[in-house]
Write a protein that holds these residues in place. Structure first.
Motif, mmCIF file in Angstrom:
data_model
loop_
_atom_site.group_PDB
_atom_site.id
_atom_site.type_symbol
_atom_site.label_atom_id
_atom_site.label_comp_id
_atom_site.label_asym_id
_atom_site.label_seq_id
_atom_site.Cartn_x
_atom_site.Cartn_y
_atom_site.Cartn_z
ATOM 1 N N LEU A 121 6.540 -23.957 -13.832
ATOM 2 C CA LEU A 121 5.633 -25.024 -13.399
ATOM 3 C C LEU A 121 6.314 -26.386 -13.454
ATOM 4 C CD1 LEU A 121 2.802 -26.050 -12.632
ATOM 5 C CD2 LEU A 121 2.250 -26.089 -15.083
ATOM 6 N N ILE A 122 6.975 -26.692 -14.561
ATOM 7 C CA ILE A 122 7.647 -27.985 -14.704
ATOM 8 C C ILE A 122 8.782 -28.121 -13.700
ATOM 9 C CG2 ILE A 122 8.978 -29.438 -16.276
ATOM 10 C CD1 ILE A 122 6.018 -29.310 -16.903
ATOM 11 N N PHE A 123 9.485 -27.031 -13.435
ATOM 12 C CA PHE A 123 10.569 -27.055 -12.447
ATOM 13 C C PHE A 123 10.022 -27.325 -11.046
ATOM 14 C CE2 PHE A 123 13.381 -24.994 -9.367
ATOM 15 C CZ PHE A 123 14.599 -25.572 -9.694
ATOM 16 N N ASP A 124 8.927 -26.662 -10.698
ATOM 17 C CA ASP A 124 8.320 -26.869 -9.376
ATOM 18 C C ASP A 124 7.813 -28.299 -9.203
ATOM 19 O OD1 ASP A 124 8.835 -24.257 -8.695
ATOM 20 O OD2 ASP A 124 6.838 -23.525 -9.215
ATOM 21 N N LEU A 125 7.403 -28.921 -10.294
ATOM 22 C CA LEU A 125 6.921 -30.301 -10.241
ATOM 23 C C LEU A 125 8.063 -31.317 -10.273
ATOM 24 C CD1 LEU A 125 3.874 -30.092 -12.703
ATOM 25 C CD2 LEU A 125 3.792 -30.251 -10.203
ATOM 26 N N GLY A 126 9.272 -30.828 -10.453
ATOM 27 C CA GLY A 126 10.434 -31.711 -10.485
ATOM 28 C C GLY A 126 10.500 -32.566 -11.739
#
Length: 269
Positions: A121-126
């Protein structure tokens, strides 16, 4: 009996104090001097290790990163947790109990179980390699604990106060800011100290989300002094002392609030 209890207390104090003092003295030694005399006094009280940490190892940057993440995480968590706790105590019937149970359930889920979906999730949100992302994660994972503590205290507040304020025409926001928050200051202080220790010492989430050196926090930075074949113990212990100092200072000055918060609500007037 009193002598026995006193002796046990002194023995326990020594067991805690001796390693701490030994670690403190090691911060003034070189690696070779430490191995020559592990428990002995340093030859000279040279602050070279402390200076090297801040000048060569960017300890100042790591310290500031930890302060930013901890202060904002604790402040945001306390604000929303106090709102949620107040809402839970104001709800009647099963709805409030269900919401409280939902947050209590969040305390039972081990952090390791959430690592993969949380990272995704954090990766997808950048938001990887970002202090803002770390603040969001810490706020999320500490929210159930804060809600659990604050709800328990706010449930002990006299309902007559809220009923009287309702008759006077106060809305929920006014009751929250003028009654619930002022009366909950001891519990809020205790919760703040508890959250401060959790976030300040956290290694898992910085290790998971931070790879850029400029965004490392203190616990993550201390890993740099541990190698595969050799560990620089004097530098590592110096970093430990620096990282522990804010917690010790905070507890010394806020211990009365911590004790008051832990006992608040245990006795009803």
């Amino acid at each position: 009996m009193k002598l026995t209890k006193g002796g046990l207390i002194i023995l326990y104090a020594l067991l805690v104090l001796i390693p701490v003092v030994s670690i403190f003295f090691t911060t003034f030694k070189s690696t070779s001097e430490m191995y020559d005399n592990v428990l002995g006094l340093p030859k000279s009280f040279d602050f070279g290790n402390y200076a090297k940490l801040f000048v060569e190892e960017s300890m100042g940057t790591y310290f500031i990163n930890s302060v930013i993440v901890t202060v904002f995480s604790v402040a945001i968590t306390l604000f929303f947790a106090s709102l949620i706790a107040f809402a839970i105590t104001r709800m009647t019937g099963w709805v409030g109990n269900a919401i409280f149970a939902l947050f209590a359930l969040g305390m039972m889920v081990p952090a390791q179980v959430n690592m993969i979906p949380l990272y995704s999730l954090i990766f997808d949100l950048g938001l990887t390699n970002s202090l803002f992302g770390l603040i969001i994660v810490n706020t999320t994972v500490t929210m159930p604990v804060a809600v659990f503590i604050l709800s328990g205290f706010m449930k002990s507040l006299p309902k007559s106060l809220f009923e009287a304020s309702t008759i006077d025409g106060a809305n929920n926001w006014q009751m929250y800011t003028r009654i619930a928050l002022p009366l909950s200051l001891p519990s809020l202080s205790a919760t703040a100290i508890f959250l401060f220790v959790m976030v300040w010492n956290d290694l898992l989430y910085p290790l998971l989300f931070i790879t850029d050196k400029d965004y490392k926090t203190l616990p993550l930075a201390l890993l740099e002094f541990q190698g595969e074949y050799m560990t620089n113990y004097p530098m590592l212990f110096t970093g430990v002392i620096i990282a522990s100092a804010p917690m010790v200072i905070a507890y010394v000055f806020l211990q009365r609030y911590f004790i008051a918060g832990m006992t608040a609500g245990s006795v009803k007037g």
